[in-house]
Design a protein around this motif. Structure first.
Motif, mmCIF file in Angstrom:
data_model
loop_
_atom_site.group_PDB
_atom_site.id
_atom_site.type_symbol
_atom_site.label_atom_id
_atom_site.label_comp_id
_atom_site.label_asym_id
_atom_site.label_seq_id
_atom_site.Cartn_x
_atom_site.Cartn_y
_atom_site.Cartn_z
ATOM 1 N N TYR A 51 0.878 -2.149 -5.352
ATOM 2 C CA TYR A 51 -0.309 -1.319 -5.598
ATOM 3 C C TYR A 51 0.022 0.173 -5.542
ATOM 4 C CZ TYR A 51 -4.543 1.124 -3.908
ATOM 5 O OH TYR A 51 -5.553 2.017 -3.693
ATOM 6 N N ALA A 52 0.932 0.560 -4.644
ATOM 7 C CA ALA A 52 1.279 1.977 -4.493
ATOM 8 C C ALA A 52 1.820 2.573 -5.776
ATOM 9 C CB ALA A 52 2.305 2.139 -3.366
ATOM 10 N N MET A 97 0.816 -1.198 0.000
ATOM 11 C CA MET A 97 0.000 0.000 0.000
ATOM 12 C C MET A 97 0.860 1.263 0.000
ATOM 13 S SD MET A 97 -2.984 -1.466 0.049
ATOM 14 C CE MET A 97 -4.062 -0.054 0.365
ATOM 15 N N ARG A 123 -4.227 2.361 -8.039
ATOM 16 C CA ARG A 123 -4.272 3.112 -6.785
ATOM 17 C C ARG A 123 -5.325 4.213 -6.808
ATOM 18 N NH1 ARG A 123 -3.665 7.645 -5.059
ATOM 19 N NH2 ARG A 123 -5.064 7.197 -3.327
ATOM 20 N N ASP A 131 -7.672 2.451 -1.389
ATOM 21 C CA ASP A 131 -6.850 2.622 -0.184
ATOM 22 C C ASP A 131 -7.634 2.210 1.063
ATOM 23 O OD1 ASP A 131 -4.798 3.606 -1.705
ATOM 24 O OD2 ASP A 131 -4.963 5.677 -0.997
ATOM 25 N N LYS A 187 0.244 5.910 -0.818
ATOM 26 C CA LYS A 187 -0.267 6.918 -1.751
ATOM 27 C C LYS A 187 0.842 7.440 -2.648
ATOM 28 C CE LYS A 187 -3.722 10.548 -1.794
ATOM 29 N NZ LYS A 187 -4.700 11.287 -0.949
#
Length: 333
Positions: free
Chosen positions: A251-252, A233, A257, A262, A235
């Motif tokens: 995924y980040a 994960m 994303r 999230d 951002k």
């Protein structure tokens, strides 16, 4: 900022906040009569005002979850009409939607922005006028965003996703190769890039909590070999998770994303591996099991959360290279 005016003694401290609130002064002035009326009618109908710490996902998720748990358990007043506003522009749109649903922050999507502003003016005005503490909802931010009494362990999650949202998430899982019965583990490994993007100071005083994602490749691969999916994960992150394993997704750094995923992924993971950073509090809010690794500071360990285990960072003395004992970590602060 969070202000607490107790009688007239808080007026002096309050003056320092006025420059920050210059833009809001006209709206605050307009609601003064309403705030006074609300105080007068308190014996008949009790209104309180709350300000969600919405600028950082950890406080946003944890503090709101704690409020809901405390209200269910009677720690918060449960005979009041509580009106909430966002303290800052929400850092995550999906979690803001969950809050709006659960806290009844607006009754119409068409004018929700105006309603949020109105609630915020009420909160600000109540903070300015002395003797308003009974009408202020005390959030966990003021207590360090920790669950000292085990409220979360005594309650179930208060947030939920609707059918449309669940279908959207399941479509994503299907696209990356999920099959019925598969479980996934979320890895959220803290580095400094996100905070440097949202703040000119970069919160560099938190850098000691960072870890290198490369140190977690072996454990991610181990879990993937056991049949789990591993979803890294974040951002925005410094480094990619370098792996070719078909059940490990960075995924980040992927096109998948989004603010929605999230929250949904952290809310539905089989468990979460984290070094202690804001997003893991979404798993706390949804009572998902957590493994804290390389965790600091030890004073913030989630000791009252029964679904959490903790492994602290190993620290060495600069002078001789020896490891600090747990007792030495505590004594040195």
């Amino acid at each position: 900022g969070d202000i607490r005016v107790s009688g007239w003694s808080g007026i002096k401290d309050l003056l320092s906040y006025i420059p920050q609130w210059g833009y809001f002064i006209p709206g605050i002035i307009l609601v003064i009569p309403l705030v006074i009326i609300i105080r007068v009618v308190r014996p008949f109908i009790f209104f309180r005002f709350g300000n969600l710490n919405s600028g950082r996902i950890g406080h946003f998720a944890f503090d709101t979850s704690m409020y809901l748990a405390e209200r269910e358990l009677g720690v918060q007043a449960n005979n009041s009409v509580d009106l909430f506003s966002f303290g800052r522009v929400p850092c995550n749109e999906q979690f803001a939607i969950l809050c709006e649903r659960k806290l009844l922050m607006s009754f119409s999507w068409i004018i929700k922005g105006q309603i949020h502003s109105f609630y915020r003016y009420l909160w600000m005005c109540n903070e300015i006028i002395p003797f308003g503490s009974k009408h202020t909802i005390e959030m966990s931010t003021s207590k360090g965003s920790v669950d000292l009494t085990g409220c979360l362990a005594k309650t179930k999650p208060h947030f939920s996703f609707n059918e449309i949202e669940n279908k959207r998430a399941n479509k994503f899982l299907s696209e990356i190769g999920f099959k019925d019965g598969d479980q996934f583990v979320c890895f959220i490994i803290r580095d400094s890039k996100y905070l440097k993007q949202i703040s000119s100071t970069g919160f560099s005083h938190h850098d000691y909590r960072d870890s290198d994602i490369e140190d977690y490749n072996k454990s991610a691969t181990y879990l993937a070999e056991k049949g789990y999916w591993v979803i890294r994960m974040g951002k925005t992150v410094h480094k990619p998770l370098k792996t070719n394993h078909p059940r490990i997704l960075d995924y980040a750094n992927s096109p998948y994303r989004s603010d929605f995923l999230d929250i949904w992924l952290m809310a539905h993971c089989y468990f979460c591996v984290t070094t202690g950073t804001g997003l893991d509090d979404v798993s706390v809010a949804f009572r998902r099991p957590i493994v804290d690794v390389n965790y600091l500071p030890i004073g913030l360990i989630r000791c009252n959360q029964v679904t959490c285990i903790n492994i602290c960072k190993h620290l060495r003395w600069k002078a001789n290279g020896n490891f600090l004992s747990l007792n030495e970590q505590i004594k040195t602060g």
